[in-house]
Design a protein around this motif. Structure first.
Motif, PDB file in Angstrom:
ATOM      1  N   GLU A   1      36.668  39.787  45.305  1.00 55.33           N
ATOM      2  CA  GLU A   1      38.001  39.940  44.711  1.00 55.33           C
ATOM      3  C   GLU A   1      37.897  39.981  43.192  1.00 55.33           C
ATOM      4  O   GLU A   1      37.312  39.097  42.572  1.00 55.33           O
ATOM      5  N   LEU A   2      38.489  40.983  42.598  1.00 53.32           N
ATOM      6  CA  LEU A   2      38.530  41.058  41.142  1.00 53.32           C
ATOM      7  C   LEU A   2      39.508  40.046  40.563  1.00 53.32           C
ATOM      8  O   LEU A   2      39.376  39.639  39.413  1.00 53.32           O
ATOM      9  N   ASP A   3      40.479  39.643  41.359  1.00 54.46           N
ATOM     10  CA  ASP A   3      41.480  38.685  40.887  1.00 54.46           C
ATOM     11  C   ASP A   3      41.722  37.634  41.965  1.00 54.46           C
ATOM     12  O   ASP A   3      42.802  37.556  42.558  1.00 54.46           O
ATOM     13  N   PRO A   4      40.713  36.789  42.244  1.00 54.53           N
ATOM     14  CA  PRO A   4      40.855  35.782  43.296  1.00 54.53           C
ATOM     15  C   PRO A   4      41.953  34.784  42.960  1.00 54.53           C
ATOM     16  O   PRO A   4      42.127  34.397  41.811  1.00 54.53           O
ATOM     17  N   GLY A   5      42.685  34.388  43.963  1.00 62.45           N
ATOM     18  CA  GLY A   5      43.742  33.415  43.745  1.00 62.45           C
ATOM     19  C   GLY A   5      45.066  34.029  43.329  1.00 62.45           C
ATOM     20  O   GLY A   5      46.061  33.314  43.144  1.00 62.45           O
ATOM     21  N   ARG A   6      45.096  35.334  43.170  1.00 61.80           N
ATOM     22  CA  ARG A   6      46.343  35.990  42.784  1.00 61.80           C
ATOM     23  C   ARG A   6      47.370  35.853  43.896  1.00 61.80           C
ATOM     24  O   ARG A   6      47.055  35.966  45.088  1.00 61.80           O
ATOM     25  N   ALA A   7      48.605  35.610  43.536  1.00 66.13           N
ATOM     26  CA  ALA A   7      49.673  35.430  44.510  1.00 66.13           C
ATOM     27  C   ALA A   7      49.912  36.720  45.287  1.00 66.13           C
ATOM     28  O   ALA A   7      49.836  37.821  44.739  1.00 66.13           O
ATOM     29  N   LYS A   8      50.220  36.570  46.557  1.00 66.43           N
ATOM     30  CA  LYS A   8      50.425  37.717  47.429  1.00 66.43           C
ATOM     31  C   LYS A   8      51.578  38.603  46.956  1.00 66.43           C
ATOM     32  O   LYS A   8      51.526  39.826  47.094  1.00 66.43           O
ATOM     33  N   ASP A   9      52.609  37.976  46.381  1.00 62.11           N
ATOM     34  CA  ASP A   9      53.779  38.757  45.961  1.00 62.11           C
ATOM     35  C   ASP A   9      53.677  39.272  44.524  1.00 62.11           C
ATOM     36  O   ASP A   9      54.611  39.881  44.007  1.00 62.11           O
ATOM     37  N   ASP A  10      52.538  39.065  43.881  1.00 59.88           N
ATOM     38  CA  ASP A  10      52.345  39.541  42.505  1.00 59.88           C
ATOM     39  C   ASP A  10      51.802  40.966  42.544  1.00 59.88           C
ATOM     40  O   ASP A  10      50.599  41.218  42.423  1.00 59.88           O
ATOM     41  N   VAL A  11      52.699  41.922  42.734  1.00 59.87           N
ATOM     42  CA  VAL A  11      52.340  43.335  42.833  1.00 59.87           C
ATOM     43  C   VAL A  11      53.020  44.087  41.697  1.00 59.87           C
ATOM     44  O   VAL A  11      54.233  44.016  41.541  1.00 59.87           O
ATOM     45  N   VAL A  12      52.207  44.788  40.892  1.00 59.27           N
ATOM     46  CA  VAL A  12      52.746  45.504  39.729  1.00 59.27           C
ATOM     47  C   VAL A  12      52.140  46.902  39.664  1.00 59.27           C
ATOM     48  O   VAL A  12      51.050  47.145  40.200  1.00 59.27           O
ATOM     49  N   PRO A  13      52.803  47.837  38.989  1.00 60.37           N
ATOM     50  CA  PRO A  13      52.219  49.167  38.810  1.00 60.37           C
ATOM     51  C   PRO A  13      50.904  49.086  38.016  1.00 60.37           C
ATOM     52  O   PRO A  13      50.794  48.309  37.063  1.00 60.37           O
ATOM     53  N   VAL A  14      49.943  49.890  38.394  1.00 60.35           N
ATOM     54  CA  VAL A  14      48.630  49.868  37.749  1.00 60.35           C
ATOM     55  C   VAL A  14      48.732  50.162  36.260  1.00 60.35           C
ATOM     56  O   VAL A  14      48.101  49.487  35.431  1.00 60.35           O
ATOM     57  N   VAL A  15      49.515  51.154  35.885  1.00 59.50           N
ATOM     58  CA  VAL A  15      49.637  51.522  34.468  1.00 59.50           C
ATOM     59  C   VAL A  15      50.194  50.357  33.663  1.00 59.50           C
ATOM     60  O   VAL A  15      49.698  50.050  32.562  1.00 59.50           O
ATOM     61  N   ASP A  16      51.190  49.660  34.188  1.00 57.03           N
ATOM     62  CA  ASP A  16      51.752  48.504  33.485  1.00 57.03           C
ATOM     63  C   ASP A  16      50.719  47.400  33.342  1.00 57.03           C
ATOM     64  O   ASP A  16      50.621  46.746  32.288  1.00 57.03           O
TER      65      ASP A  16
ATOM     66  N   GLY B   1      47.544  44.513  43.221  1.00 56.46           N
ATOM     67  CA  GLY B   1      47.938  43.186  43.692  1.00 56.46           C
ATOM     68  C   GLY B   1      46.751  42.450  44.279  1.00 56.46           C
ATOM     69  O   GLY B   1      45.591  42.853  44.109  1.00 56.46           O
ATOM     70  N   SER B   2      47.032  41.377  44.989  1.00 55.27           N
ATOM     71  CA  SER B   2      45.985  40.591  45.639  1.00 55.27           C
ATOM     72  C   SER B   2      45.337  41.390  46.762  1.00 55.27           C
ATOM     73  O   SER B   2      46.026  42.008  47.574  1.00 55.27           O
ATOM     74  N   THR B   3      44.015  41.356  46.820  1.00 52.87           N
ATOM     75  CA  THR B   3      43.296  42.073  47.872  1.00 52.87           C
ATOM     76  C   THR B   3      42.756  41.140  48.956  1.00 52.87           C
ATOM     77  O   THR B   3      42.023  41.577  49.841  1.00 52.87           O
ATOM     78  N   PHE B   4      43.146  39.883  48.904  1.00 52.40           N
ATOM     79  CA  PHE B   4      42.614  38.887  49.851  1.00 52.40           C
ATOM     80  C   PHE B   4      42.913  39.274  51.293  1.00 52.40           C
ATOM     81  O   PHE B   4      42.028  39.238  52.156  1.00 52.40           O
ATOM     82  N   ASP B   5      44.150  39.665  51.590  1.00 50.29           N
ATOM     83  CA  ASP B   5      44.497  40.033  52.963  1.00 50.29           C
ATOM     84  C   ASP B   5      43.743  41.273  53.414  1.00 50.29           C
ATOM     85  O   ASP B   5      43.345  41.384  54.580  1.00 50.29           O
ATOM     86  N   ILE B   6      43.533  42.209  52.508  1.00 50.50           N
ATOM     87  CA  ILE B   6      42.791  43.416  52.871  1.00 50.50           C
ATOM     88  C   ILE B   6      41.366  43.045  53.270  1.00 50.50           C
ATOM     89  O   ILE B   6      40.827  43.543  54.262  1.00 50.50           O
TER      90      ILE B   6
END
Length: 234
Positions: free
Chosen positions: A42-57, A96-101
């Motif tokens: 994971e590039l961002d381990p621990g990131r919240a599941k609902d923390d999803v943002v546009p890549v450009v932003d 966003g978080s990739t943990f579930d994937i």
């Protein structure tokens, strides 16, 4: 011979690197005897599941750039993807978080469908306007890869399912000295960091097949393009 690939769905160089590796594998005389195993990072381990943002932003904020500068950064990666015959959208993608994937990829591994799901997830994330961070999209991809829908939903509903497997992969990456992805390990003899040219992967396969030495970095003094453990891609 076994090739282990540590990667993350959110990493564009993992997407490109997989294509380059497969081209290198195609030129390897013993390709039929190679087992490829994909491992979690994971590039961002621990990131919240609902923390999803546009890549450009995300890129604009992370690197202190304007949205247009962030799009230019993405366009550079897109040119490399296109050179490998891959689709790549500069706009309209989420991060966003990739943990579930990763958890579902471990489920897929049990059924021999890991590569199929990984290809679908990469395509959805980078080449299509589908957010792989949405459970319904992820379920659809899993079913398209051949997984049972009910079992996939059961795993997603239980945050502990396959969590240990994901964490074990990540600990092993750290033990091997991998601080960025993609990271390729060939029969535990050679390591290749980054999205190297296809011929470097062919060389690694050939040298690992000969079994001449313990784990040694390949690719000369140049490291291929990677995304590091802080999520920085270069």
């Amino acid at each position: 011979m076994r090739v282990e690939i540590w990667s993350d769905i959110a990493c564009p160089w993992c997407y490109v690197g997989k294509a380059r590796f497969e081209k290198g594998l195609a030129d390897f005389a013993h390709r039929g005897d190679v087992e490829v195993v994909h491992r979690s990072f994971e590039l961002d381990p621990g990131r919240a599941k609902d923390d999803v943002v546009p890549v450009v932003d995300l890129l604009a904020q992370k690197y202190g750039r304007t949205p247009e500068e962030a799009r230019t950064m993405e366009a550079t990666v897109a040119s490399h993807a296109h050179a490998e015959g891959l689709g790549y959208l500069v706009d309209g993608r989420d991060n966003g978080s990739t943990f579930d994937i990763h958890r579902i990829l471990h489920l897929a591994k049990e059924h021999g469908l890991q590569s199929e799901l990984l290809d679908l997830a990469y395509r959805a994330n980078f080449a299509e306007e589908h957010s792989v961070f949405d459970d319904e999209v992820l379920v659809g991809l899993a079913v398209a890869a051949g997984l049972d829908e009910a079992r996939t939903r059961e795993v997603l509903a239980d945050p502990q399912a396959y969590a240990d497997e994901v964490r074990a992969d990540e600990r092993e990456a750290a033990e091997l000295g991998a601080n960025g992805v993609p990271f390729f390990v060939f029969d535990r003899r050679y390591g290749v960091s980054g999205g190297q040219p296809a011929e470097v992967f062919t060389q690694a396969l050939e040298q690992a097949w000969q079994g001449r030495a313990p784990l040694t970095p390949l690719g000369g003094s140049e490291q291929g393009e990677t995304c590091d453990a802080d999520g920085n891609c270069s």
